[in-house]
Design a protein around this motif. Structure first.
Motif, PDB file in Angstrom:
ATOM      1  N   VAL A 159       0.826  -1.210   0.000  1.00  0.00           N
ATOM      2  CA  VAL A 159       0.000   0.000   0.000  1.00  0.00           C
ATOM      3  C   VAL A 159       0.860   1.261   0.000  1.00  0.00           C
ATOM      4  CG1 VAL A 159      -1.823  -1.205   1.235  1.00  0.00           C
ATOM      5  CG2 VAL A 159      -0.185   0.137   2.529  1.00  0.00           C
ATOM      6  N   ARG A 160       2.188   1.093   0.140  1.00  0.00           N
ATOM      7  CA  ARG A 160       3.125   2.220   0.137  1.00  0.00           C
ATOM      8  C   ARG A 160       2.818   3.230   1.245  1.00  0.00           C
ATOM      9  NH1 ARG A 160       7.265   0.577  -1.729  1.00  0.00           N
ATOM     10  NH2 ARG A 160       8.002   2.694  -2.115  1.00  0.00           N
ATOM     11  N   ASN A 161       2.345   2.715   2.379  1.00  0.00           N
ATOM     12  CA  ASN A 161       2.046   3.594   3.513  1.00  0.00           C
ATOM     13  C   ASN A 161       2.428   2.861   4.786  1.00  0.00           C
ATOM     14  OD1 ASN A 161       0.988   5.301   5.487  1.00  0.00           O
ATOM     15  ND2 ASN A 161      -0.750   5.890   4.210  1.00  0.00           N
ATOM     16  N   HIS A 162       3.691   3.012   5.165  1.00  0.00           N
ATOM     17  CA  HIS A 162       4.198   2.287   6.331  1.00  0.00           C
ATOM     18  C   HIS A 162       3.561   2.790   7.621  1.00  0.00           C
ATOM     19  CE1 HIS A 162       7.280   1.725   3.193  1.00  0.00           C
ATOM     20  NE2 HIS A 162       7.499   0.560   3.774  1.00  0.00           N
ATOM     21  N   LYS A 163       3.256   4.086   7.674  1.00  0.00           N
ATOM     22  CA  LYS A 163       2.661   4.634   8.888  1.00  0.00           C
ATOM     23  C   LYS A 163       1.283   4.033   9.150  1.00  0.00           C
ATOM     24  CE  LYS A 163       0.860   8.884  10.942  1.00  0.00           C
ATOM     25  NZ  LYS A 163       0.684  10.346  10.814  1.00  0.00           N
ATOM     26  N   LEU A 164       0.494   3.823   8.105  1.00  0.00           N
ATOM     27  CA  LEU A 164      -0.857   3.268   8.275  1.00  0.00           C
ATOM     28  C   LEU A 164      -0.809   1.887   8.914  1.00  0.00           C
ATOM     29  CD1 LEU A 164      -3.921   3.257   7.775  1.00  0.00           C
ATOM     30  CD2 LEU A 164      -3.437   2.363   5.477  1.00  0.00           C
ATOM     31  N   ILE A 165       0.033   1.014   8.381  1.00  0.00           N
ATOM     32  CA  ILE A 165       0.110  -0.350   8.915  1.00  0.00           C
ATOM     33  C   ILE A 165       0.686  -0.347  10.325  1.00  0.00           C
ATOM     34  CG2 ILE A 165       0.979  -2.676   8.497  1.00  0.00           C
ATOM     35  CD1 ILE A 165      -1.048  -1.626   6.443  1.00  0.00           C
ATOM     36  N   ALA A 166       1.707   0.475  10.550  1.00  0.00           N
ATOM     37  CA  ALA A 166       2.260   0.569  11.905  1.00  0.00           C
ATOM     38  C   ALA A 166       1.212   1.080  12.879  1.00  0.00           C
ATOM     39  CB  ALA A 166       3.485   1.487  11.914  1.00  0.00           C
ATOM     40  N   GLY A 167       0.410   2.058  12.457  1.00  0.00           N
ATOM     41  CA  GLY A 167      -0.636   2.604  13.327  1.00  0.00           C
ATOM     42  C   GLY A 167      -1.683   1.580  13.693  1.00  0.00           C
ATOM     43  N   ILE A 168      -2.060   0.724  12.729  1.00  0.00           N
ATOM     44  CA  ILE A 168      -3.020  -0.347  13.026  1.00  0.00           C
ATOM     45  C   ILE A 168      -2.434  -1.282  14.084  1.00  0.00           C
ATOM     46  CG2 ILE A 168      -4.187  -2.372  12.080  1.00  0.00           C
ATOM     47  CD1 ILE A 168      -4.411  -0.843   9.437  1.00  0.00           C
ATOM     48  N   GLY A 169      -1.149  -1.582  13.954  1.00  0.00           N
ATOM     49  CA  GLY A 169      -0.505  -2.460  14.934  1.00  0.00           C
ATOM     50  C   GLY A 169      -0.456  -1.848  16.321  1.00  0.00           C
ATOM     51  N   TYR A 170      -0.068  -0.576  16.404  1.00  0.00           N
ATOM     52  CA  TYR A 170      -0.037   0.097  17.704  1.00  0.00           C
ATOM     53  C   TYR A 170      -1.439   0.171  18.317  1.00  0.00           C
ATOM     54  CZ  TYR A 170       4.826   1.705  17.408  1.00  0.00           C
ATOM     55  OH  TYR A 170       6.200   1.767  17.362  1.00  0.00           O
ATOM     56  N   GLY A 171      -2.442   0.454  17.483  1.00  0.00           N
ATOM     57  CA  GLY A 171      -3.810   0.558  17.982  1.00  0.00           C
ATOM     58  C   GLY A 171      -4.337  -0.772  18.511  1.00  0.00           C
ATOM     59  N   LEU A 172      -4.024  -1.865  17.793  1.00  0.00           N
ATOM     60  CA  LEU A 172      -4.483  -3.185  18.238  1.00  0.00           C
ATOM     61  C   LEU A 172      -3.865  -3.570  19.577  1.00  0.00           C
ATOM     62  CD1 LEU A 172      -6.153  -5.690  17.554  1.00  0.00           C
ATOM     63  CD2 LEU A 172      -4.175  -6.573  16.288  1.00  0.00           C
ATOM     64  N   SER A 173      -2.584  -3.288  19.746  1.00  0.00           N
ATOM     65  CA  SER A 173      -1.931  -3.584  21.026  1.00  0.00           C
ATOM     66  C   SER A 173      -2.538  -2.769  22.163  1.00  0.00           C
ATOM     67  CB  SER A 173      -0.431  -3.307  20.921  1.00  0.00           C
ATOM     68  OG  SER A 173       0.204  -4.216  20.044  1.00  0.00           O
ATOM     69  N   ALA A 174      -2.833  -1.486  21.881  1.00  0.00           N
ATOM     70  CA  ALA A 174      -3.438  -0.644  22.912  1.00  0.00           C
ATOM     71  C   ALA A 174      -4.817  -1.155  23.305  1.00  0.00           C
ATOM     72  CB  ALA A 174      -3.537   0.801  22.402  1.00  0.00           C
ATOM     73  N   LEU A 175      -5.566  -1.660  22.338  1.00  0.00           N
ATOM     74  CA  LEU A 175      -6.902  -2.171  22.612  1.00  0.00           C
ATOM     75  C   LEU A 175      -6.876  -3.382  23.536  1.00  0.00           C
ATOM     76  CD1 LEU A 175      -9.968  -2.040  21.895  1.00  0.00           C
ATOM     77  CD2 LEU A 175      -9.460  -3.568  19.978  1.00  0.00           C
ATOM     78  N   CYS A 176      -5.815  -4.169  23.462  1.00  0.00           N
ATOM     79  CA  CYS A 176      -5.746  -5.403  24.258  1.00  0.00           C
ATOM     80  C   CYS A 176      -5.382  -5.168  25.717  1.00  0.00           C
ATOM     81  CB  CYS A 176      -4.727  -6.364  23.636  1.00  0.00           C
ATOM     82  SG  CYS A 176      -5.232  -7.030  22.044  1.00  0.00           S
ATOM     83  N   LYS A 177      -4.739  -4.047  26.014  1.00  0.00           N
ATOM     84  CA  LYS A 177      -4.282  -3.824  27.393  1.00  0.00           C
ATOM     85  C   LYS A 177      -5.421  -3.856  28.421  1.00  0.00           C
ATOM     86  CE  LYS A 177       0.166  -3.208  26.586  1.00  0.00           C
ATOM     87  NZ  LYS A 177       0.235  -3.111  25.135  1.00  0.00           N
TER      88      LYS A 177
END
Length: 437
Positions: A95-113
């Protein structure tokens, strides 16, 4: 070549982002993207390490897991992210958007806490931890790709060192926070999980507000989507195969952090209230040495620093096995443990970035990271089983012997070469020398 030689400047399709002064007193500039991502990682690691610091004790003492049971759960905790890294790296390139995928990962981890406060049995807890590690797997490769794409090749070791130092600052503050919360709160574990959730949300907000969305591309560089077949062709690069194989081989004999801390507690009899501070020793040394060793890797070659880190880890295993019980033992072991991470955690992705074309940077980093993490997953399972059957001493002795053999093999495979064969060159190398990839 491989991990040995300093990187020559390469023609990439990106222009490094504007630079800012390093806050670590080096007097050299690093990209503003590196500093922004370092801030995100600092905040996120406070959240993650608060949980990691209490998790071994919570599982073994609180839930009564055996070493084998803990090994399985610890393996899942570290292994799930390995499988997802491939997906995260490939999606970021596609998708040529590294920030988008990284943001999804950070958001998913935050949701699990906050979910950790709601589960108190092995099955649901394992599911939540697996989901949290899925978020880590998604974000790791896109984040490291952003760092490498915003940094010139000759300064990548420094850039990764600065990022890892900021990240490790969070790893220092996390255990301290968990320690203070456990001492102050009545229901200590749930309080730790709740505060961790709030901090994780802050990290996501910093990512959204301060990390650039896309790297500026040169006008002559064609922008095209990357398909899976193209990503798999990375395995044709001998240098990348060597890095992937050696990272996986060494990972098979790298005992997880949690087991190192449990071994220290078992050996010295550290009180439960002090257990969350053990990761602080590792993180403090990591923080002090990450930037200097990254700079050293840029100057003398990544192979020497990388292998020296594993030599330090082997010495730590030896101290745990054969040193008489002395008050200084925890400081020595944790110091060597932190030095190991400082010499390897940022140096390896810097080496990978040197040999992978920029349009496939996320996929290449994910490939090596996945191989290493899967190997460490298998090590956790094997070490937990060996501890249960034979005891902690024989289990650690086996790991130490294996690490010695694997380090010798890696030293041979990653040995320096004076020049590259045509097949050793990356597509970027061959294009710049007038030949087609």
């Amino acid at each position: 070549m491989y991990l040995t030689e300093r990187s020559a400047p390469e023609k990439t399709g990106t222009t490094p982002t504007r630079t800012a002064r390093s806050p670590f007193g080096l007097g050299r500039a690093v990209g503003s993207t590196v500093l922004a991502l370092g801030a995100v990682s600092l905040i996120t690691d406070i959240s993650s390490e608060m949980v990691t610091a209490v998790l071994p004790l919570y599982l073994v003492v609180g839930l009564g897991l055996s070493p084998l049971g803990f090994g399985v759960l610890d393996g899942v905790y570290n292994g799930v992210s390995a499988l997802v890294q491939l997906l995260g790296g490939h999606l970021a390139d596609r998708v040529r958007n590294h920030k988008l995928i990284a943001g999804i990962g950070y958001g998913l981890s935050a949701l699990c806490k906050p979910l950790l406060m709601l589960v108190h049995s092995l099955g649901p807890l394992g599911a939540v931890l697996a989901l949290e590690r899925t978020g880590k797997g998604l974000r790791t490769s896109p984040r490291d790709a952003l760092i490498s794409l915003s940094t010139t090749p000759e300064h990548r070791g420094r850039a990764f060192g600065v990022h890892r130092a900021m990240d490790t600052t969070g790893a220092v503050l996390g255990p301290i926070s968990a320690f203070l919360i456990l001492r102050a709160a009545t229901d200590g574990y749930d309080a730790v999980f709740g505060v961790s959730a709030c901090v994780a949300v802050l990290g996501v907000l910093v990512l959204v507000l301060f990390v650039p969305g896309k790297q500026p591309a040169a006008a002559t560089t064609p922008v095209k989507k990357v398909d899976l077949r193209e990503a798999l062709t990375l395995l044709r690069l001998p240098r990348l195969r060597a890095l992937t194989g050696c990272a996986a081989l060494l990972g098979l004999t790298t005992v997880s952090d949690a087991f190192v801390y449990l071994l220290l507690q078992h050996r010295i009899g550290i009180g439960e209230q002090w257990f969350p501070l053990l990761p602080l020793g590792t993180a403090s040394v990591f923080l002090l040495l990450a930037v200097p060793l990254g700079v050293l890797a840029d100057k003398i070659g990544r192979r020497v620093v990388f292998l020296a880190g594993h030599a330090g880890l082997l010495l730590a295993y030896g101290l745990l096995l054969w040193t008489p019980h002395t008050p200084v033992l925890p400081y020595l072991v944790l110091g060597l443990h932190g030095a190991f991470y400082a010499a390897t955690d940022g140096v390896l992705p810097a080496a990978v970035a040197d040999v992978v074309p920029e349009q496939l940077r996320g996929s290449g980093l994910a490939l090596v990271g996945t191989g290493q993490a899967l190997a460490r997953f298998l090590c956790s399972l094997a070490f937990g089983a060996a501890w249960t059957v034979w005891g902690d001493g024989p289990a650690l002795a086996g790991s130490a012997a294996g690490l010695l053999c694997c380090a010798a093999i890696a030293g041979f495979v990653l040995r320096p070469t004076n020049r590259l064969r045509p097949t050793d060159r990356t597509p970027t190398d061959r294009t710049e020398n007038g030949t087609t990839p």
